[in-house]
Design an enzyme around this catalytic site. Sequence first.
Site, mmCIF file in Angstrom:
data_model
loop_
_atom_site.group_PDB
_atom_site.id
_atom_site.type_symbol
_atom_site.label_atom_id
_atom_site.label_comp_id
_atom_site.label_asym_id
_atom_site.label_seq_id
_atom_site.Cartn_x
_atom_site.Cartn_y
_atom_site.Cartn_z
ATOM 1 N N LYS A 298 0.852 -1.192 0.000
ATOM 2 C CA LYS A 298 0.000 0.000 0.000
ATOM 3 C C LYS A 298 0.889 1.244 0.000
ATOM 4 C CE LYS A 298 -3.902 1.970 2.659
ATOM 5 N NZ LYS A 298 -4.734 1.829 3.882
ATOM 6 N N SER B 83 -9.824 1.695 3.179
ATOM 7 C CA SER B 83 -8.987 2.485 2.299
ATOM 8 C C SER B 83 -7.957 1.663 1.516
ATOM 9 C CB SER B 83 -8.257 3.553 3.116
ATOM 10 O OG SER B 83 -7.322 2.948 3.995
ATOM 11 N N SER C 152 -9.853 -0.567 7.400
ATOM 12 C CA SER C 152 -9.278 -0.389 6.057
ATOM 13 C C SER C 152 -8.548 -1.602 5.489
ATOM 14 C CB SER C 152 -8.329 0.809 6.051
ATOM 15 O OG SER C 152 -9.063 2.003 6.035
#
Lengths: 98, 489
Positions: free
Chosen positions: B81, B156, B180
Amino acid sequence: MAKITKEDVEYVAGLAQLSLDEAARERLVGEMSNILSYMDKLNELDTSGIEPMMHVLDISNVYRDDVVGPSLDRETALMNAPKSDGEYFLVPRILDQE
Amino acid sequence: MTGTLYRLTAHELCDAYKSGKTTPSQAVSSCLDRINAVDSKLKAFVDVWKDYAVDQAQASDDRWAKGAPKGPLDGVPIGLKDVLCTKQGFTTCCSKILRGYRSPFDATVVERLLNAGAIPVGKLNMDEFAMGSSTENSSVQVTRNPWNLRCVPGGSSGGSAAAVAADECAITLGSDTGGSIRQPAACCGCVGLKPTYGRVSRYGLVAFASSLDQIGPFTKDAHDMALVMNVISGRDPHDATSADVPVPDYTKALRADVSDLTVGLPKEYFTDALGQEMREKIEAAVKVFEKSGAKVIEVSLPHTDYAVAVYYIVCTAEASANLARFDGVRYGYRAPNAVSVEDMYHRSKSEGYGPEVQRRIMLGTYVLSSGYYDAYYLKAQKARALIRRDFTNAFQKCDVILTPTAPTPAFEIGAKTADPLEMYLSDIYTISVNLAGIPGLSIPCGLTASKLPAGLQILGKPFGEETLLRAAYTYEQKRGFTLGQPPIS
């Protein structure tokens, strides 16, 4: 009823160092009022005598030995600077020119 | 075999490397081909490190050829990420304010994975600064759900979830502040774990809400989850909040046996907010545990209803403090033509942050401001203590808690962007877990009629990751179905 006013939004934006245009201020009055009204749900809750939870872990101080470790050299530390002179970060003039 | 190598799990890849059936170079090239084939539609990656990955894979080939791999993840293609600092490539949090930022160091989790021989193939899309539940707040692109390109992947960490679900790489890392990792894992149909707060070092994770943030993996199964946790867990001198708790060998927890476990079902989670179809999926999953010998009881988490309010006070307050550092001085975006330092701060932030980030900074600044601190922030911290106490009490009666991960399957792109509060409410089942600091894992529990994955959330006691992995592994072995492949190709 709006929970906060446009003046509140302007004041908070100043604290947060944000410059909002008129449209953003209008939008935030509505959105923040809506969200803060939802948060008022917490007022239903009796929290007398409850210790606020500052952190998850029951650790207080974490110490390490006071010895010098490796750190970034100047060139690396400055490599992402929007503006530098190779030794310092440069910013717009702070004091008025006399 | 190179053709579909990208579908394999990390443990299957390593078995194949060991037996000489394939090599890391072949696996990495298979994943790069897969990315090439699907990512223009999926948009999970914001940066692909092709040359770097190919070089790393050759080095890994040599280690396997000599019979001396660095560990059980050597040569496994992974994705990261974009909130994790990497010396390779850029680290931008998918924000304009960090566009072009090059980290001078690797996050501890990245360093540990590299030392274990894992091969990062690139950085993954996310909501800007991890603020969002749909990955629509990325300043770069909107990631699609591999099961239905009209739907969001969740967020997210939407890029991390979509990449694993679409077989672009075997393993990815994400971060979870209020769901997330777990919510996108549920939306995309992979396994996602938010470890106990302090289990995994946060050093090099760009901070959003420091008392809630945790890094965790996305994998295709529980076995791979154990392998990654073995590598990334444990105390790190660079993160004072990383806990000094011994790290067990998580692969020892991979036993299909829950007969000694008591499973709690929190009655507050099975209300009308939960869609009928999701409820049926969860009930079917609970039956699998029951049939495997687990004792199932009802538990109560009485303060559940307050979790979203508490969360959005605590997380915005912490975010407003953490994001103050992006001021255009040392790194990141600086607005041109500022006439003073003050003007530079204001313009850089206003031009650099997207609307959701600005909204959260505003809310956080408000709840911390003089006159409102007691009413909002202090009140929220007291309520947070009550939420944690709920879990402590529940875990006196049970070993794990089963809940839905999200109230609905993945929603359509644009469906919730108009109302921030509605978007916040998509996290109702995941948020309390971060407030309490306990571990939570999401595992696929079926497909809905509209062919979208549903997620079962398994919660455990602090540092109870072994029990979570055992429950997840058992469920995987006994559930009697596999999700199959998402239709993207």
